[in-house]
Design a protein around this motif. Structure first.
Motif, PDB file in Angstrom:
ATOM      1  N   GLY A 112       0.818  -1.203   0.000  1.00  0.00           N
ATOM      2  CA  GLY A 112       0.000   0.000   0.000  1.00  0.00           C
ATOM      3  C   GLY A 112       0.853   1.255   0.000  1.00  0.00           C
ATOM      4  O   GLY A 112       2.086   1.203   0.042  1.00  0.00           O
ATOM      5  N   SER A 113       0.198   2.413  -0.032  1.00  0.00           N
ATOM      6  CA  SER A 113       0.935   3.674  -0.144  1.00  0.00           C
ATOM      7  C   SER A 113       1.827   3.931   1.068  1.00  0.00           C
ATOM      8  O   SER A 113       2.969   4.381   0.922  1.00  0.00           O
ATOM      9  N   SER A 114       1.328   3.647   2.288  1.00  0.00           N
ATOM     10  CA  SER A 114       2.161   3.850   3.480  1.00  0.00           C
ATOM     11  C   SER A 114       3.400   2.976   3.422  1.00  0.00           C
ATOM     12  O   SER A 114       4.502   3.410   3.788  1.00  0.00           O
ATOM     13  N   ASP A 115       3.235   1.749   2.971  1.00  0.00           N
ATOM     14  CA  ASP A 115       4.364   0.817   2.876  1.00  0.00           C
ATOM     15  C   ASP A 115       5.367   1.280   1.835  1.00  0.00           C
ATOM     16  O   ASP A 115       6.585   1.279   2.078  1.00  0.00           O
TER      17      ASP A 115
ATOM     18  N   CYS B   8     -10.651   2.566  -2.771  1.00  0.00           N
ATOM     19  CA  CYS B   8     -10.313   3.926  -2.372  1.00  0.00           C
ATOM     20  C   CYS B   8      -8.864   3.856  -1.905  1.00  0.00           C
ATOM     21  O   CYS B   8      -8.543   3.079  -1.005  1.00  0.00           O
ATOM     22  N   ASP B   9      -8.005   4.629  -2.507  1.00  0.00           N
ATOM     23  CA  ASP B   9      -6.579   4.507  -2.209  1.00  0.00           C
ATOM     24  C   ASP B   9      -5.880   5.795  -2.617  1.00  0.00           C
ATOM     25  O   ASP B   9      -6.511   6.737  -3.107  1.00  0.00           O
ATOM     26  N   ALA B  10      -4.581   5.837  -2.440  1.00  0.00           N
ATOM     27  CA  ALA B  10      -3.774   6.962  -2.905  1.00  0.00           C
ATOM     28  C   ALA B  10      -3.129   6.596  -4.227  1.00  0.00           C
ATOM     29  O   ALA B  10      -2.848   5.424  -4.493  1.00  0.00           O
ATOM     30  N   ALA B  11      -2.894   7.601  -5.051  1.00  0.00           N
ATOM     31  CA  ALA B  11      -2.248   7.364  -6.345  1.00  0.00           C
ATOM     32  C   ALA B  11      -0.877   6.727  -6.165  1.00  0.00           C
ATOM     33  O   ALA B  11      -0.383   6.033  -7.059  1.00  0.00           O
ATOM     34  N   THR B  12      -0.258   6.926  -5.009  1.00  0.00           N
ATOM     35  CA  THR B  12       1.047   6.343  -4.723  1.00  0.00           C
ATOM     36  C   THR B  12       1.075   4.849  -4.985  1.00  0.00           C
ATOM     37  O   THR B  12       2.006   4.329  -5.604  1.00  0.00           O
ATOM     38  N   SER B  13       0.053   4.136  -4.507  1.00  0.00           N
ATOM     39  CA  SER B  13       0.031   2.689  -4.682  1.00  0.00           C
ATOM     40  C   SER B  13      -0.810   2.235  -5.867  1.00  0.00           C
ATOM     41  O   SER B  13      -0.721   1.083  -6.283  1.00  0.00           O
TER      42      SER B  13
ATOM     43  N   PHE C  12       9.068   9.888  -5.800  1.00  0.00           N
ATOM     44  CA  PHE C  12       7.820  10.467  -5.311  1.00  0.00           C
ATOM     45  C   PHE C  12       7.001  11.030  -6.478  1.00  0.00           C
ATOM     46  O   PHE C  12       5.783  10.841  -6.538  1.00  0.00           O
ATOM     47  N   LYS C  13       7.659  11.718  -7.372  1.00  0.00           N
ATOM     48  CA  LYS C  13       6.954  12.302  -8.518  1.00  0.00           C
ATOM     49  C   LYS C  13       6.327  11.215  -9.374  1.00  0.00           C
ATOM     50  O   LYS C  13       5.177  11.339  -9.811  1.00  0.00           O
ATOM     51  N   ASP C  14       7.054  10.128  -9.602  1.00  0.00           N
ATOM     52  CA  ASP C  14       6.517   9.006 -10.388  1.00  0.00           C
ATOM     53  C   ASP C  14       5.281   8.406  -9.733  1.00  0.00           C
ATOM     54  O   ASP C  14       4.392   7.891 -10.418  1.00  0.00           O
ATOM     55  N   LEU C  15       5.236   8.459  -8.393  1.00  0.00           N
ATOM     56  CA  LEU C  15       4.139   7.860  -7.635  1.00  0.00           C
ATOM     57  C   LEU C  15       3.047   8.873  -7.274  1.00  0.00           C
ATOM     58  O   LEU C  15       2.135   8.567  -6.517  1.00  0.00           O
ATOM     59  N   SER C  16       3.157  10.073  -7.821  1.00  0.00           N
ATOM     60  CA  SER C  16       2.180  11.139  -7.545  1.00  0.00           C
ATOM     61  C   SER C  16       2.110  11.485  -6.062  1.00  0.00           C
ATOM     62  O   SER C  16       1.058  11.865  -5.540  1.00  0.00           O
ATOM     63  N   SER C  17       3.246  11.350  -5.367  1.00  0.00           N
ATOM     64  CA  SER C  17       3.364  11.813  -3.984  1.00  0.00           C
ATOM     65  C   SER C  17       4.125  13.130  -3.982  1.00  0.00           C
ATOM     66  O   SER C  17       4.961  13.374  -4.848  1.00  0.00           O
ATOM     67  N   VAL C  18       3.837  13.963  -3.006  1.00  0.00           N
ATOM     68  CA  VAL C  18       4.442  15.291  -2.942  1.00  0.00           C
ATOM     69  C   VAL C  18       5.377  15.372  -1.746  1.00  0.00           C
ATOM     70  O   VAL C  18       5.001  15.013  -0.621  1.00  0.00           O
ATOM     71  N   VAL C  19       6.602  15.836  -1.978  1.00  0.00           N
ATOM     72  CA  VAL C  19       7.543  16.076  -0.883  1.00  0.00           C
ATOM     73  C   VAL C  19       7.064  17.311  -0.114  1.00  0.00           C
ATOM     74  O   VAL C  19       6.787  18.346  -0.717  1.00  0.00           O
ATOM     75  N   PRO C  20       6.924  17.223   1.208  1.00  0.00           N
ATOM     76  CA  PRO C  20       6.444  18.377   1.978  1.00  0.00           C
ATOM     77  C   PRO C  20       7.392  19.565   1.880  1.00  0.00           C
ATOM     78  O   PRO C  20       8.580  19.421   1.587  1.00  0.00           O
ATOM     79  N   ALA C  21       6.857  20.742   2.158  1.00  0.00           N
ATOM     80  CA  ALA C  21       7.692  21.935   2.258  1.00  0.00           C
ATOM     81  C   ALA C  21       8.575  21.816   3.497  1.00  0.00           C
ATOM     82  O   ALA C  21       8.278  21.045   4.417  1.00  0.00           O
ATOM     83  N   ALA C  22       9.650  22.590   3.542  1.00  0.00           N
ATOM     84  CA  ALA C  22      10.625  22.482   4.625  1.00  0.00           C
ATOM     85  C   ALA C  22       9.980  22.670   5.999  1.00  0.00           C
ATOM     86  O   ALA C  22      10.275  21.930   6.948  1.00  0.00           O
ATOM     87  N   ASP C  23       9.061  23.640   6.138  1.00  0.00           N
ATOM     88  CA  ASP C  23       8.448  23.882   7.441  1.00  0.00           C
ATOM     89  C   ASP C  23       7.462  22.784   7.829  1.00  0.00           C
ATOM     90  O   ASP C  23       7.118  22.646   9.009  1.00  0.00           O
ATOM     91  N   GLU C  24       7.006  21.984   6.853  1.00  0.00           N
ATOM     92  CA  GLU C  24       6.090  20.878   7.138  1.00  0.00           C
ATOM     93  C   GLU C  24       6.828  19.630   7.604  1.00  0.00           C
ATOM     94  O   GLU C  24       6.205  18.696   8.114  1.00  0.00           O
TER      95      GLU C  24
END
Length: 323
Positions: A44-47, A205-210, A287-299
């Motif tokens: 899954g996406s978390s994994d 129902c899932d994230a695009a990541t997985s 991350f980009k390939d998996l449609s996940s976003v790297v958080p901003a530095a303050d996040e």
């Protein structure tokens, strides 16, 4: 008199050793492999996110980060184990809006609270998606909604367990669409996706990541994504707003936590390793390939996650109060 002086000197020395021992231990951290608990089955996406980030963090820290997948109760089984672990930095857990926010409403008898965890930092932001089996009769979102309304309770959507972020995607979707569908619980997104590809359920129902790999491999069909704009990796998948359901908007996230009372220097070292890992060109590309976003530095900071979680708990309490 001399004996008293010797005893007093020895006591002072022992006290000094005791006072510096934790500092020495923290300075040498980590001196052995670290276990990262993943609250769901593999796949899954978390994994996927945990393994990518764990590999990079391990390189930075000079120690392996070993994955421990522990499904059950929408992640509550894993969080319970993590809450009881020694607060020494050798057990960390990846969590999300389900495991670390919604679960407190869904499972009111949990033996832990959000105060039993200290945040390390935000790891990723994810894009919620609905995907269907290839031969499902509805081809567009509005066709799906019409079909589900004409067949109440007969359409099945799989998710990673009650309390998981995927379950929340389902709940957001059916509330926005006003449909009655059967929600099917699994021990993780991976098993749910396997059953979707096998035709045992109608959708997930899932994230695009997985899901992105299965979508691009034409093993499942993406129906809609709940993001403000289309995903660069899946440009043909419409947003919910484009498809006629603007109320279906969601943002997924993953963060790393440790048991409470973990020493601040250890958390700081983990956070620094996380920030370095997320700055890796290789990880950012994946991350980009998996449609996940790297958080901003303050996040990426513990303070950001500490402020995020209480708001998420309240948000999902309101969403789930009519469950």
């Amino acid at each position: 008199m001399l004996a008293h002086i010797v005893a007093w000197t020895a006591a002072i020395a022992l006290g000094a050793v005791a006072s510096i021992a934790p500092v020495v231990a923290q300075d040498s951290y980590p001196s052995k492999p670290i276990t990262m608990i993943v609250p769901f089955a593999a796949g899954g996406s978390s994994d996927v996110i945990a393994r990518l980030v764990g590999d990079e963090m391990g390189r930075v820290l000079g120690q392996r980060i070993v994955m421990e997948n522990m499904g059950g109760a929408g992640g509550a089984t894993a969080l319970s184990r993590a809450s009881r672990a020694e607060p020494d930095g050798y057990t960390i857990v990846i969590g999300n809006s389900g495991t670390n926010a919604a679960s407190y409403t869904i499972y009111p008898d949990l033996k832990y609270t959000h105060a039993d965890f200290a945040p390390v930092g935000l790891v990723a932001k994810t894009s919620p998606m609905i995907a269907l089996k290839l031969d499902f009769p509805a081809k567009t979102l509005m066709e799906f909604v019409a079909y589900a309304k004409a067949n109440p309770g007969k359409v099945s959507l799989g998710h990673a367990g009650v309390g998981s972020s995927n379950y929340l995607i389902c709940r957001n979707f059916i509330k926005a669409a006003g449909v009655d569908v059967a929600l099917v619980s699994y021990r993780g997104a991976g098993p749910a996706l396997n059953d979707l590809m096998g035709g045992q359920i109608d959708g997930v129902c899932d994230a695009a990541t997985s899901l992105s790999g299965a979508v691009m491999g034409e093993k499942v069909r993406a129906l809609v994504v709940a993001t403000p704009s289309r995903l660069a990796s899946l440009p043909d998948v419409p947003t919910a707003a484009e498809a006629g359901l603007p109320a279906f908007q969601a943002q997924g996230w993953n963060a790393i936590f440790v048991p409470k009372n973990t020493p601040e220097p250890v958390i700081a070292k983990l956070n620094a390793a996380l920030k370095t890992a997320l700055s890796s060109a290789n990880l950012q590309r994946r991350f980009k390939d998996l449609s996940s976003v790297v958080p901003a530095a303050d996040e990426m900071t513990p303070a950001f996650v500490a402020a995020l979680v209480p708001g998420e708990i309240e948000k999902y309490r309101l969403l789930l109060q009519d469950k």
